[in-house]
Write a protein that holds these residues in place. Structure first.
Motif, short mmCIF file in Angstrom:
data_model
loop_
_atom_site.label_atom_id
_atom_site.label_comp_id
_atom_site.label_asym_id
_atom_site.label_seq_id
_atom_site.Cartn_x
_atom_site.Cartn_y
_atom_site.Cartn_z
N TRP A 131 -24.75 8.27 -18.22
CA TRP A 131 -23.88 7.13 -17.92
C TRP A 131 -24.43 5.83 -18.52
O TRP A 131 -23.67 4.99 -19.01
CB TRP A 131 -23.71 6.98 -16.41
N CYS A 175 -18.35 4.37 -11.80
CA CYS A 175 -18.81 4.54 -13.18
C CYS A 175 -17.63 4.83 -14.10
O CYS A 175 -17.53 4.29 -15.21
CB CYS A 175 -19.82 5.68 -13.25
N GLU A 188 -16.17 2.55 -17.22
CA GLU A 188 -15.93 3.06 -18.58
C GLU A 188 -14.49 2.80 -19.01
O GLU A 188 -14.23 2.32 -20.12
CB GLU A 188 -16.23 4.56 -18.62
#
Length: 367
Positions: free
Chosen positions: A14, A163, A167
């Motif tokens: 990540w 997360c 993105e």
């Protein structure tokens, strides 16, 4: 420990994803900033044609007499003025929107950087945990650690969702920024294409107006020459008529003197003979000739005065047309500075015709 290693790998993945997005975001911010600077330069460049168009309109408003008309050149100039003003306003709004987007991207970059720093710190902690074993120093009882799960603010699923949101948000911002940049670039190019097309249309109407004014001026000059010749002929005719009238004065005096002298004949000699009848007829004919000559002279002088008034009007109209012609030529010369590159004025008409007819391919090279 197996789970801790998997966790480190997941965090690293990540982190790499977000760092790659951060670099792309930094690049987009730089490109958007360059696009904003280019647009600001274009706004500065637009001020020159805006100033020239305004000056041309002001100059043409100073035309005199019947030449002060709302013609095609006025329509095209004011159309060009409105277009440039609208483009200037649109580009200014675009720069404002770019500034706002840059602020939003900077805020998102700061948020993304904090997220990456948090992941780097988490990776450091987890890696340190991987390096711990039973023989390491600084090991101690931590009785409160079991309570952490109950007080943790988010779950793993929420973290994973955050997360993914980071993105997708970064991808959306990058896509939106790219679209905005391209739209701004296309907007600038379309704006200049529209301005150049309108400039060509305005120049055409100015050249057309110059041609029409020159044609009207030449016709007036021909009219002026014709009127001047007629005035010269009338002047000569008036001089001849006045000379003829002056030549009749002596015969009239002579006839009237003869008649006056015959009045003094004595006694029965004062009779109406053929001599007296002939003298009276001659006197009447001379008087009638004088009256006819006076009428002819008056009529000729009236015609001469009418021609003189017409000549004054023609001269005034010629002055107005010459002033209008000079004004339009000055406007066209002033607008020549707007033509750059391939649109710049060629040194002579021969070169211009060669380019327009594409004859440069047919002309042999000099040996």
């Amino acid at each position: 420990m197996k789970f801790c290693l998997a966790r480190v790998l997941e965090l690293s993945r990540w982190k790499d994803v977000l760092e790659d997005l951060l670099q792309k975001l930094i690049t987009e911010i730089r490109l958007l900033n360059d696009e904003k600077s280019n647009t600001e330069k274009e706004i500065e460049n637009i001020t020159q044609p805006l100033r020239i168009v305004t000056e041309c309109i002001s100059m043409r408003d100073c035309r005199r007499g019947t030449e002060l008309t709302y013609d095609e050149a006025d329509i095209e100039l004011k159309k060009e003025l409105r277009m440039i003003a609208n483009i200037h306003e649109a580009l200014t709004k675009r720069v404002q929107a770019a500034w706002e987007k840059l602020n939003r991207l900077e805020a998102f970059k700061f948020k993304l950087s904090l997220d990456i720093e948090d992941k780097i710190e988490t990776i450091r902690i987890d890696r340190e945990n991987l390096e711990l074993d039973h023989a390491c120093a600084n090991l101690s009882y931590k009785p409160k650690t079991l309570a952490i799960d109950k007080t943790s603010p988010i779950t793993y699923e929420v973290w994973l969702d955050r997360c993914g949101c980071s993105e997708s948000s970064a991808d959306d911002e990058l896509s939106e920024c790219y679209t905005f940049r391209e739209a701004t670039r296309v907007m600038r190019e379309h704006a200049w294409n529209d301005i150049r097309a309108q400039q060509d249309a305005t120049d055409y109407t100015l050249r057309k107006r110059i041609y029409q004014t020159q044609k009207a001026r030449n016709e007036l000059e021909w009219q002026k020459l014709k009127v001047q010749k007629e005035m010269e002929m009338l002047g000569s005719e008036i001089n001849q008529l006045e000379g003829t009238l002056m030549s009749k004065i002596a015969p009239v005096k002579c006839v009237e003197t003869r008649l006056e002298n015959r009045v003094h004949r004595p006694g029965p000699e004062l009779c109406k003979d053929e001599v007296e009848s002939g003298l009276k007829n001659e006197a009447l004919q001379l008087k009638q000739t004088e009256e006819d000559l006076i009428k002819m002279i008056a009529h000729a002088k009236a015609s001469y005065n009418s021609l003189e008034s017409l000549l004054i009007r023609i001269d005034k109209n010629l002055e107005d047309k010459q002033h209008s012609l000079n004004t339009d030529v000055m406007c066209l010369d002033m607008r020549a500075s707007l033509k750059t590159g391939d649109r710049s004025r060629l040194p002579n008409e021969t070169d211009r015709n060669i380019i327009l007819t594409r004859m440069e391919k047919e002309i042999p090279l000099e040996s």
